[in-house]
Design an enzyme around this catalytic site. Sequence first.
Site: not given
Lengths: 227, 216
Positions: A9-11
């Site tokens: 995930s980007h996060s």
Amino acid sequence: MSVGLVVVSHSAQLAAGVVELAAQMAPDVSLFPAGGMDDGGLGTSLEKVMTALGLADTGNGAVVLTDLGSAVMTAESALEFLGNPENMRLADAPLVEGAVAAAVAAQSGACLDVVCKAAETALNPVRGAADGAPVAGSEESDGKVAAVLTLINPMGLHARPAAALAGQLGAMDVDIEINGVDGQSVMMLMTLGAAQGTELVVSATGPDAQQAVDLVRAEVEAGFGEL
Amino acid sequence: MANNAALDAAWAIDWLRRSAAVVAENRVHLIELDRAIGDADHGENLDRGFSAILEKLDAELPATPGAAFKLAAMTLMSKVGGAAGPLYGTAYLRAATAVGDAASLDSATLATALAAARDGVVARGKAAVGDKTMIDAWTPAVDAAASAAADGAGPAVVLDAAATAAEAGAVSTDPLVAHKGRASYLGERAIGHRDPGAVSSAMILRAAAQAAEASS
């Protein structure tokens, strides 16, 4: 050992959260997050994905789940860097539902193909067209093996037995439908919401059809070991 | 003829250093281009990636052009964060594969490596010419390089032809509607803006040509 999972995930928080959620249903599965950049910012990092892949694969391969756009590209790049190994797959699946479905399938001992399929069919379980005339008893016609079984355990076909069935059936060379859904898909079995007393119409074709129906019968009659 | 000298690891390292310099110089320019039609992070992301390459080069110098490309690929994919990371990273990775362990690259190998890099960007980003992306710079560059190499030009001339074509390709994105990435959400509002990925691609290819010129 089961198939492992990597959540890209980007996060960092999102990846860790998805792993936390999926792990609740799959305590024995190697689940690793690869979220955010090395400095903690938003984005995806090849090194993080490659590290997670190395940890997740404990011998039976790993399935990668991703969130948006460049996370997919980073995951593809990581697999390319590793030489596109046969025992690693990128699932084209929704992140949360896919991760949970894949984790449950992996927990049940399903092989790489079945775990990947569980993720990819998580959002849209396609029901089969076999809701028609049930075949009584167990008999063979046109190579089809069928049975009608009644759930006797109090909890019915809930997550654990669904995962156990789908996992074991997934290892067989068989096309099997249970009440019109794919018996090799844990999410589809769970969508049946089959409670105690429900009749399961089982219909299978393929080389392992008899073995598959016998397995379902044995599991159902044993109440999935919950009696 | 000095201009025909094959390009070695020192050229590849110089290319990466010059790329880092031009990206750093144009950081704000790229951010502004990206702000118009994207999310304003292209300059910052690329600068972070190439700065990280400089740090790695300070620690250890790769022995072959292929090793330098692989270092660039790994670093950009790990440090850039946005879509440019895997796109440029894949370009360098495919180029690294194309040149293998060769100690130096002649014109034909360079043209092949550029084509492999472009094919990698296409495979990863699924963009075609006219989509207002990096590919609008890369494909003319690859064609120009192949044509120059076929005419018997030396490596520096091949790269100069590639860079010149890429610069024209970047300009050609001005009137286009974007079909990939965040700019595609803008529809016709993207018209009149130059694609930042095509601009940075042209800058990086120009850096390759300048490094070749300096080494010959």
